[in-house]
Design an enzyme around this catalytic site. Structure first.
Site, PDB file in Angstrom:
ATOM      1  N   ASP A   1       4.303  26.524  24.297  1.00 49.92           N
ATOM      2  CA  ASP A   1       4.287  27.179  25.659  1.00 49.92           C
ATOM      3  C   ASP A   1       5.274  26.436  26.527  1.00 49.92           C
ATOM      4  OD1 ASP A   1       1.267  27.520  24.870  1.00 49.92           O
ATOM      5  OD2 ASP A   1       2.244  29.239  25.133  1.00 49.92           O
TER       6      ASP A   1
ATOM      7  N   HIS B   1      -2.033  18.852  23.453  1.00 47.34           N
ATOM      8  CA  HIS B   1      -2.618  19.771  22.203  1.00 47.34           C
ATOM      9  C   HIS B   1      -3.528  19.261  21.386  1.00 47.34           C
ATOM     10  CE1 HIS B   1      -2.250  22.575  18.919  1.00 47.34           C
ATOM     11  NE2 HIS B   1      -1.651  23.340  19.404  1.00 47.34           N
TER      12      HIS B   1
ATOM     13  N   HIS C   1      -5.121  28.192  26.580  1.00 50.17           N
ATOM     14  CA  HIS C   1      -4.427  28.607  25.324  1.00 50.17           C
ATOM     15  C   HIS C   1      -2.857  29.371  25.363  1.00 50.17           C
ATOM     16  CE1 HIS C   1      -4.669  29.768  21.306  1.00 50.17           C
ATOM     17  NE2 HIS C   1      -5.532  30.672  21.354  1.00 50.17           N
TER      18      HIS C   1
HETATM   19  C1  SDX Z   1      -1.677  26.557  22.719  1.00 48.75           C
HETATM   20  O1  SDX Z   1      -5.020  25.478  19.351  1.00 48.75           O
HETATM   21  C2  SDX Z   1      -3.693  25.749  18.955  1.00 48.75           C
HETATM   22  O2  SDX Z   1      -3.284  25.768  18.021  1.00 48.75           O
HETATM   23  C3  SDX Z   1      -3.099  26.598  20.222  1.00 48.75           C
HETATM   24  C4  SDX Z   1      -1.774  27.026  20.281  1.00 48.75           C
HETATM   25  C5  SDX Z   1      -1.674  28.101  19.400  1.00 48.75           C
HETATM   26  O3  SDX Z   1      -0.294  28.289  18.849  1.00 48.75           O
HETATM   27  O4  SDX Z   1      -2.535  28.914  18.910  1.00 48.75           O
HETATM   28  O5  SDX Z   1      -0.843  25.806  19.855  1.00 48.75           O
HETATM   29  C6  SDX Z   1      -1.202  27.549  21.454  1.00 48.75           C
HETATM   30  O6  SDX Z   1      -2.866  26.988  23.078  1.00 48.75           O
HETATM   31  C7  SDX Z   1      -1.086  25.368  23.146  1.00 48.75           C
HETATM   32  C8  SDX Z   1      -1.753  24.868  24.198  1.00 48.75           C
HETATM   33  C9  SDX Z   1      -1.437  25.357  25.638  1.00 48.75           C
HETATM   34  N1  SDX Z   1      -2.154  24.938  26.739  1.00 48.75           N
HETATM   35  C10 SDX Z   1      -1.550  24.257  27.556  1.00 48.75           C
HETATM   36  O7  SDX Z   1      -0.441  23.851  27.601  1.00 48.75           O
HETATM   37  C11 SDX Z   1      -2.487  23.741  28.765  1.00 48.75           C
HETATM   38  C12 SDX Z   1      -2.405  22.341  29.168  1.00 48.75           C
HETATM   39  N2  SDX Z   1      -2.683  21.352  28.084  1.00 48.75           N
HETATM   40  C13 SDX Z   1      -4.026  21.094  28.063  1.00 48.75           C
HETATM   41  O8  SDX Z   1      -5.122  21.824  28.916  1.00 48.75           O
HETATM   42  C14 SDX Z   1      -4.695  20.287  26.885  1.00 48.75           C
HETATM   43  O9  SDX Z   1      -3.591  19.616  26.341  1.00 48.75           O
HETATM   44  C15 SDX Z   1      -5.231  21.122  25.590  1.00 48.75           C
HETATM   45  C16 SDX Z   1      -6.251  22.381  26.131  1.00 48.75           C
HETATM   46  C17 SDX Z   1      -3.996  22.066  25.220  1.00 48.75           C
HETATM   47  C18 SDX Z   1      -6.138  20.217  24.712  1.00 48.75           C
HETATM   48  O10 SDX Z   1      -7.071  19.603  25.573  1.00 48.75           O
HETATM   49  P1  SDX Z   1      -8.051  18.779  24.454  1.00 48.75           P
HETATM   50  O11 SDX Z   1      -7.648  18.448  23.051  1.00 48.75           O
HETATM   51  O12 SDX Z   1      -9.179  19.163  24.622  1.00 48.75           O
HETATM   52  O13 SDX Z   1      -7.817  17.539  25.280  1.00 48.75           O
HETATM   53  P2  SDX Z   1      -8.387  16.708  26.562  1.00 48.75           P
HETATM   54  O14 SDX Z   1      -8.573  17.912  27.677  1.00 48.75           O
HETATM   55  O15 SDX Z   1      -9.649  16.260  26.001  1.00 48.75           O
HETATM   56  O16 SDX Z   1      -7.362  15.816  27.026  1.00 48.75           O
HETATM   57  C19 SDX Z   1      -7.290  14.654  26.508  1.00 48.75           C
HETATM   58  C20 SDX Z   1      -6.937  13.480  27.607  1.00 48.75           C
HETATM   59  C21 SDX Z   1      -7.511  13.689  29.052  1.00 48.75           C
HETATM   60  O17 SDX Z   1      -7.465  12.701  29.731  1.00 48.75           O
HETATM   61  P3  SDX Z   1      -8.674  11.500  29.756  1.00 48.75           P
HETATM   62  O18 SDX Z   1      -9.936  12.161  30.205  1.00 48.75           O
HETATM   63  O19 SDX Z   1      -8.569  10.968  28.240  1.00 48.75           O
HETATM   64  O20 SDX Z   1      -8.093  10.442  30.926  1.00 48.75           O
HETATM   65  O21 SDX Z   1      -5.419  13.917  27.974  1.00 48.75           O
HETATM   66  C22 SDX Z   1      -5.665  14.680  29.347  1.00 48.75           C
HETATM   67  C23 SDX Z   1      -6.882  15.060  29.703  1.00 48.75           C
HETATM   68  O22 SDX Z   1      -6.689  15.003  31.072  1.00 48.75           O
HETATM   69  N3  SDX Z   1      -4.571  15.773  29.132  1.00 48.75           N
HETATM   70  C24 SDX Z   1      -3.526  16.252  30.408  1.00 48.75           C
HETATM   71  C25 SDX Z   1      -2.943  17.201  29.742  1.00 48.75           C
HETATM   72  N4  SDX Z   1      -3.603  17.576  28.454  1.00 48.75           N
HETATM   73  C26 SDX Z   1      -4.432  16.506  28.255  1.00 48.75           C
HETATM   74  N5  SDX Z   1      -3.195  15.441  31.376  1.00 48.75           N
HETATM   75  C27 SDX Z   1      -2.346  16.220  31.987  1.00 48.75           C
HETATM   76  N6  SDX Z   1      -1.806  17.234  31.633  1.00 48.75           N
HETATM   77  C28 SDX Z   1      -2.018  17.735  30.512  1.00 48.75           C
HETATM   78  N7  SDX Z   1      -1.366  19.036  30.224  1.00 48.75           N
END
Ligand code: SDX
Length: 434
Positions: free
Chosen positions: A366, A307, A266
């Protein structure tokens, strides 16, 4: 408008369950499943991928189109024409302020920026090496010790006053977390300065000399706060709502929100992005990190990418990237320019890679914020503290919105998978010497 209904048939159960559908003003409608509990069955949605926990008028996100509206105004227009404090007013009140309202709100914030002198004592207990978020979560909650007995959260005026107090004091607390870490004296807020200017003054000023705040950097700081102001029902805002639904003190609800924001999935991602860019170190190593991020057996993720809602560009990231250019030019940060070039190249490669394209993983808020913050001279460990300061109006607007109407204490149910009823084996040690 004819009221729509969803009809559910359950195997082995007679008849059909009728569930009303509530139409939205924009985005998905919702199926009201409250009647299901009478049928002895719950919905199941870990992570709330398809669950609306409330209704709200504050912020709308269209993840497919990369749209973010605060009370209907696009974030790009607010970023260009508004200010952080005007956006705070908009989030809290639902409309942009008239000139007099804007001046009054800015003064209300200005004259609440100081914190009780006793708060200074709390910092004495923290090691200098404490992470700033560990200090912020503590002292924000501690403010509930100063504003509790006279606070009536059922009174709209009390709620608006406490919202202004928290918005006003957060930058002061944030700067204190930084000063404690660097062993410098706390700087008092200065009423002659604007919100972002005042923050930079409390952060970098010292009693030893007058400090000129660069207006370009102050504007960039204000923009960063504005871009983080609210984002509908994200994890930390949902935490504030859940804590607030019990009637808890609003300062303690904000502390709960700060705690939730800290996680690297997050708000902690901005700090993690800078660490990742430093770890990559040069454009020649980008492919190595892309490979790791794609490897299903490697938990490594590209920080600042992806996201839960945006399956297109996060509009905040686009604005942030443009601001990056301006700030780096203003500060002439060659080293940070190299970081920015790695970030731009990483973005370009990822957006051309099938893995990221198929999963609709784009840069989020971010991804670029850390580069600007670093160019402003702010240490990486303070990035999520900055995020929390910017998100405070959003947390307070949602807290106030919930308490302004009919609400119930948040109490999710579960899919139980533990042991069914079994009796205690009485006398199980009989015969053994105890
Ligand atoms: C914020 O919710 C909000 O509005 C948050 C926010 C706000 O203003 O409050 O926007 C702020 O929190 C932004 C997000 C910051 N976090 C990151 O940058 C961390 C990296 N991102 C992830 O960990 C992820 O993308 C999330 C947590 C942001 C979202 O996760 P989800 O929606 O649960 O998606 P998921 O984990 O189910 O991923 C779907 C697929 C998976 O692959 P498969 O299992 O389908 O093969 O996408 C892949 C994941 O492995 N994936 C990534 C990835 N993010 C998702 N692979 C590589 N790098 C990534 N960053």
């Amino acid at each position: 408008m004819t009221r729509k209904t969803a009809r559910l048939t359950i195997d082995g159960e007679p008849g059909t369950v009728e569930l009303p559908i509530h139409e939205s003003s924009a985005g998905p409608s919702v199926i009201d499943v409250r009647g299901l509990s009478e049928q002895g069955i719950f919905t199941y949605d870990p992570g709330f991928m398809s669950t609306a926990a409330c209704d709200s008028d504050i912020t709308f996100i269209n993840g497919d189109d990369g749209v973010l509206l605060h009370r209907g105004y696009p974030i790009e227009q607010l970023a260009e024409h508004s200010s952080f404090l005007e956006t705070c007013y908009l989030l809290l009140h639902g409309e942009l302020p008239e000139a007099g309202e804007k001046l009054e709100f800015e003064n209300n914030i200005r004259y609440h920026t100081m914190v009780d002198q006793q708060i200074h004592q709390f910092f004495r207990g923290f090691p200098r090496s404490s992470h700033p978020m560990s200090m912020l979560v503590s002292v924000a909650g501690a403010l509930s010790a100063f504003y509790h007995h006279s606070l009536d959260i059922s009174d709209p005026e009390h709620r608006m006053l406490v919202a202004q107090r928290i918005i006003a004091k957060m930058p002061t607390l944030a700067a204190m977390c930084y000063k404690h870490g660097v062993g410098q004296p706390f700087m008092y807020p200065r009423n002659s300065l604007g919100f972002a200017e005042n923050f930079l003054h409390m952060l970098f000023g010292t009693p030893c000399e007058e400090q000129d705040i660069n207006p370009v950097l102050a504007r960039a700081m204000d923009l960063i706060f504005l871009l983080h102001a609210d984002h509908e029902q994200n994890a930390s805002t949902s935490t504030v709502r859940l804590a607030g639904s019990t009637g808890a003190n609003p300062f303690s609800c904000i502390a709960a929100g700060i705690a939730a924001l800290w996680g690297p999935a997050h708000g902690g991602a901005n700090e993690a992005v800078l660490k990742m860019l430093f770890e990559i170190g040069s454009e020649s190593r980008i492919d190595e990190f892309i490979r790791r991020a794609k490897d299903p057996d490697d938990p490594y993720r590209l920080m600042g990418f992806g996201h839960r809602v945006y399956k297109n560009f996060d509009p905040r990231a686009t604005v942030m990237r443009e601001a990056c250019d301006r700030v780096l030019e203003e500060v002439g940060a060659a080293a940070d320019g190299a970081l920015f070039r790695i970030a731009r190249r990483l973005e370009q490669i990822a957006l051309e890679d099938d893995y990221f394209v198929e999963r609709k993983l784009y840069p989020n808020v971010d991804f670029y914020s850390g580069i600007i913050l670093r160019a402003l001279g702010i240490p990486t460990s303070m990035f999520t503290v900055i995020f929390a300061t910017g998100r405070t109006p959003g947390w307070m607007a949602h807290w106030n919105e919930m308490l302004s109407g009919a609400y119930k204490i948040g109490r999710p149910r579960q899919l139980y998978r533990g042991p069914v009823k079994r009796d205690y084996p009485v006398g199980r040690f009989a015969g053994n010497s105890a």
